[in-house]
Design a protein around this motif. Structure first.
Motif, PDB file in Angstrom:
ATOM      1  N   SER A   1      79.959  37.335  58.265  1.00  0.00           N
ATOM      2  CA  SER A   1      79.907  37.298  56.798  1.00  0.00           C
ATOM      3  C   SER A   1      78.518  36.913  56.293  1.00  0.00           C
ATOM      4  O   SER A   1      78.206  37.109  55.124  1.00  0.00           O
ATOM      5  CB  SER A   1      80.941  36.313  56.262  1.00  0.00           C
ATOM      6  OG  SER A   1      80.652  35.007  56.718  1.00  0.00           O
ATOM      7  N   ALA A   2      77.672  36.393  57.183  1.00  0.00           N
ATOM      8  CA  ALA A   2      76.329  35.975  56.782  1.00  0.00           C
ATOM      9  C   ALA A   2      75.348  37.142  56.723  1.00  0.00           C
ATOM     10  O   ALA A   2      74.210  36.958  56.327  1.00  0.00           O
ATOM     11  CB  ALA A   2      75.807  34.916  57.757  1.00  0.00           C
ATOM     12  N   PHE A   3      75.788  38.331  57.094  1.00  0.00           N
ATOM     13  CA  PHE A   3      74.864  39.465  57.161  1.00  0.00           C
ATOM     14  C   PHE A   3      74.842  40.262  55.869  1.00  0.00           C
ATOM     15  O   PHE A   3      75.852  40.822  55.461  1.00  0.00           O
ATOM     16  CB  PHE A   3      75.227  40.402  58.306  1.00  0.00           C
ATOM     17  CG  PHE A   3      75.021  39.785  59.645  1.00  0.00           C
ATOM     18  CD1 PHE A   3      73.758  39.447  60.065  1.00  0.00           C
ATOM     19  CD2 PHE A   3      76.079  39.522  60.464  1.00  0.00           C
ATOM     20  CE1 PHE A   3      73.558  38.861  61.282  1.00  0.00           C
ATOM     21  CE2 PHE A   3      75.891  38.941  61.693  1.00  0.00           C
ATOM     22  CZ  PHE A   3      74.631  38.610  62.103  1.00  0.00           C
ATOM     23  N   SER A   4      73.686  40.301  55.265  1.00  0.00           N
ATOM     24  CA  SER A   4      73.479  41.201  54.142  1.00  0.00           C
ATOM     25  C   SER A   4      72.401  42.210  54.505  1.00  0.00           C
ATOM     26  O   SER A   4      72.160  43.151  53.772  1.00  0.00           O
ATOM     27  CB  SER A   4      73.066  40.413  52.893  1.00  0.00           C
ATOM     28  OG  SER A   4      71.878  39.694  53.148  1.00  0.00           O
ATOM     29  N   SER A   5      71.784  42.032  55.657  1.00  0.00           N
ATOM     30  CA  SER A   5      70.717  42.909  56.108  1.00  0.00           C
ATOM     31  C   SER A   5      71.260  43.963  57.058  1.00  0.00           C
ATOM     32  O   SER A   5      71.868  43.635  58.082  1.00  0.00           O
ATOM     33  CB  SER A   5      69.637  42.082  56.833  1.00  0.00           C
ATOM     34  OG  SER A   5      68.752  42.917  57.529  1.00  0.00           O
TER      35      SER A   5
ATOM     36  N   TRP B   1      69.516  25.834  67.068  1.00  0.00           N
ATOM     37  CA  TRP B   1      70.396  24.675  66.966  1.00  0.00           C
ATOM     38  C   TRP B   1      69.814  23.564  66.101  1.00  0.00           C
ATOM     39  O   TRP B   1      70.535  22.658  65.711  1.00  0.00           O
ATOM     40  CB  TRP B   1      70.778  24.172  68.343  1.00  0.00           C
ATOM     41  CG  TRP B   1      71.502  25.257  69.069  1.00  0.00           C
ATOM     42  CD1 TRP B   1      71.115  25.859  70.223  1.00  0.00           C
ATOM     43  CD2 TRP B   1      72.701  25.918  68.668  1.00  0.00           C
ATOM     44  NE1 TRP B   1      71.998  26.856  70.558  1.00  0.00           N
ATOM     45  CE2 TRP B   1      72.984  26.913  69.628  1.00  0.00           C
ATOM     46  CE3 TRP B   1      73.566  25.775  67.587  1.00  0.00           C
ATOM     47  CZ2 TRP B   1      74.096  27.748  69.530  1.00  0.00           C
ATOM     48  CZ3 TRP B   1      74.670  26.618  67.504  1.00  0.00           C
ATOM     49  CH2 TRP B   1      74.920  27.576  68.462  1.00  0.00           C
ATOM     50  N   MET B   2      68.530  23.645  65.757  1.00  0.00           N
ATOM     51  CA  MET B   2      67.920  22.646  64.875  1.00  0.00           C
ATOM     52  C   MET B   2      68.137  22.993  63.397  1.00  0.00           C
ATOM     53  O   MET B   2      67.986  22.134  62.537  1.00  0.00           O
ATOM     54  CB  MET B   2      66.423  22.517  65.171  1.00  0.00           C
ATOM     55  CG  MET B   2      66.149  21.830  66.494  1.00  0.00           C
ATOM     56  SD  MET B   2      64.406  21.805  66.946  1.00  0.00           S
ATOM     57  CE  MET B   2      63.708  20.859  65.619  1.00  0.00           C
ATOM     58  N   LEU B   3      68.484  24.237  63.113  1.00  0.00           N
ATOM     59  CA  LEU B   3      68.721  24.627  61.722  1.00  0.00           C
ATOM     60  C   LEU B   3      69.988  23.966  61.193  1.00  0.00           C
ATOM     61  O   LEU B   3      70.991  23.883  61.901  1.00  0.00           O
ATOM     62  CB  LEU B   3      68.884  26.145  61.613  1.00  0.00           C
ATOM     63  CG  LEU B   3      67.632  26.980  61.758  1.00  0.00           C
ATOM     64  CD1 LEU B   3      67.997  28.459  61.775  1.00  0.00           C
ATOM     65  CD2 LEU B   3      66.669  26.705  60.626  1.00  0.00           C
ATOM     66  N   PRO B   4      69.952  23.505  59.957  1.00  0.00           N
ATOM     67  CA  PRO B   4      71.159  22.913  59.369  1.00  0.00           C
ATOM     68  C   PRO B   4      72.270  23.958  59.268  1.00  0.00           C
ATOM     69  O   PRO B   4      72.013  25.143  59.067  1.00  0.00           O
ATOM     70  CB  PRO B   4      70.712  22.483  57.972  1.00  0.00           C
ATOM     71  CG  PRO B   4      69.237  22.497  57.983  1.00  0.00           C
ATOM     72  CD  PRO B   4      68.813  23.449  59.046  1.00  0.00           C
ATOM     73  N   LYS B   5      73.502  23.508  59.397  1.00  0.00           N
ATOM     74  CA  LYS B   5      74.651  24.418  59.332  1.00  0.00           C
ATOM     75  C   LYS B   5      74.740  25.110  57.974  1.00  0.00           C
ATOM     76  O   LYS B   5      75.323  26.184  57.858  1.00  0.00           O
ATOM     77  CB  LYS B   5      75.924  23.656  59.630  1.00  0.00           C
ATOM     78  CG  LYS B   5      75.946  23.101  61.028  1.00  0.00           C
ATOM     79  CD  LYS B   5      77.314  23.204  61.619  1.00  0.00           C
ATOM     80  CE  LYS B   5      77.339  22.521  62.965  1.00  0.00           C
ATOM     81  NZ  LYS B   5      77.192  23.409  64.060  1.00  0.00           N
ATOM     82  N   SER B   6      74.165  24.525  56.951  1.00  0.00           N
ATOM     83  CA  SER B   6      74.203  25.126  55.621  1.00  0.00           C
ATOM     84  C   SER B   6      73.360  26.398  55.533  1.00  0.00           C
ATOM     85  O   SER B   6      73.533  27.190  54.617  1.00  0.00           O
ATOM     86  CB  SER B   6      73.725  24.123  54.576  1.00  0.00           C
ATOM     87  OG  SER B   6      72.380  23.758  54.830  1.00  0.00           O
ATOM     88  N   MET B   7      72.474  26.600  56.487  1.00  0.00           N
ATOM     89  CA  MET B   7      71.605  27.783  56.486  1.00  0.00           C
ATOM     90  C   MET B   7      72.267  28.899  57.312  1.00  0.00           C
ATOM     91  O   MET B   7      71.726  29.390  58.290  1.00  0.00           O
ATOM     92  CB  MET B   7      70.235  27.433  57.051  1.00  0.00           C
ATOM     93  CG  MET B   7      69.501  26.398  56.215  1.00  0.00           C
ATOM     94  SD  MET B   7      67.883  25.975  56.870  1.00  0.00           S
ATOM     95  CE  MET B   7      67.002  27.491  56.610  1.00  0.00           C
ATOM     96  N   CYS B   8      73.438  29.331  56.863  1.00  0.00           N
ATOM     97  CA  CYS B   8      74.249  30.295  57.611  1.00  0.00           C
ATOM     98  C   CYS B   8      73.516  31.599  57.894  1.00  0.00           C
ATOM     99  O   CYS B   8      73.560  32.118  59.004  1.00  0.00           O
ATOM    100  CB  CYS B   8      75.524  30.613  56.836  1.00  0.00           C
ATOM    101  SG  CYS B   8      76.574  29.195  56.579  1.00  0.00           S
ATOM    102  N   ARG B   9      72.852  32.133  56.897  1.00  0.00           N
ATOM    103  CA  ARG B   9      72.176  33.421  57.068  1.00  0.00           C
ATOM    104  C   ARG B   9      71.031  33.317  58.069  1.00  0.00           C
ATOM    105  O   ARG B   9      70.872  34.172  58.942  1.00  0.00           O
ATOM    106  CB  ARG B   9      71.669  33.923  55.722  1.00  0.00           C
ATOM    107  CG  ARG B   9      71.107  35.309  55.808  1.00  0.00           C
ATOM    108  CD  ARG B   9      70.887  35.879  54.412  1.00  0.00           C
ATOM    109  NE  ARG B   9      70.369  37.220  54.532  1.00  0.00           N
ATOM    110  CZ  ARG B   9      69.171  37.584  54.098  1.00  0.00           C
ATOM    111  NH1 ARG B   9      68.396  36.713  53.503  1.00  0.00           N
ATOM    112  NH2 ARG B   9      68.764  38.812  54.251  1.00  0.00           N
ATOM    113  N   SER B  10      70.244  32.269  57.969  1.00  0.00           N
ATOM    114  CA  SER B  10      69.133  32.077  58.905  1.00  0.00           C
ATOM    115  C   SER B  10      69.646  31.857  60.324  1.00  0.00           C
ATOM    116  O   SER B  10      69.102  32.405  61.287  1.00  0.00           O
ATOM    117  CB  SER B  10      68.260  30.897  58.486  1.00  0.00           C
ATOM    118  OG  SER B  10      67.626  31.166  57.270  1.00  0.00           O
TER     119      SER B  10
END
Length: 76
Positions: A56-60, A16-25
């Motif tokens: 949609s954030a998954f490429s792995s 929850w501390m990660l910025p929303k812009s870091m969708c993949r993380s």
């Protein structure tokens, strides 16, 4: 052996501390948190965690496979 409760709390805080812009993380950490909650036997929380993940954030493939494992565990 491990301290799963402490690990789960730390993982939730980090997520929850990660910025929303870091969708993949955020998606990666959310899947790991859901896997941890399954390991703790908390299927309800694991299900709640995976519902909020944008696929949609998954490429792995590895992360997608972990997510599928959580879905199978929650569906039981």
């Amino acid at each position: 052996m491990g301290r799963l409760a402490d690990a789960g709390l730390a993982m939730a805080r980090a997520l929850w501390m990660l910025p929303k812009s870091m969708c993949r993380s955020r998606a990666c950490y959310a899947v790991r948190l859901a896997v941890l909650r399954v390991a703790q036997g908390d299927l309800h929380c694991a299900g709640g965690t995976v519902v909020r993940i944008g696929t949609s954030a998954f490429s792995s493939r590895r992360i997608a496979d972990r997510l599928a494992t959580v879905y199978r565990a929650v569906a039981v």
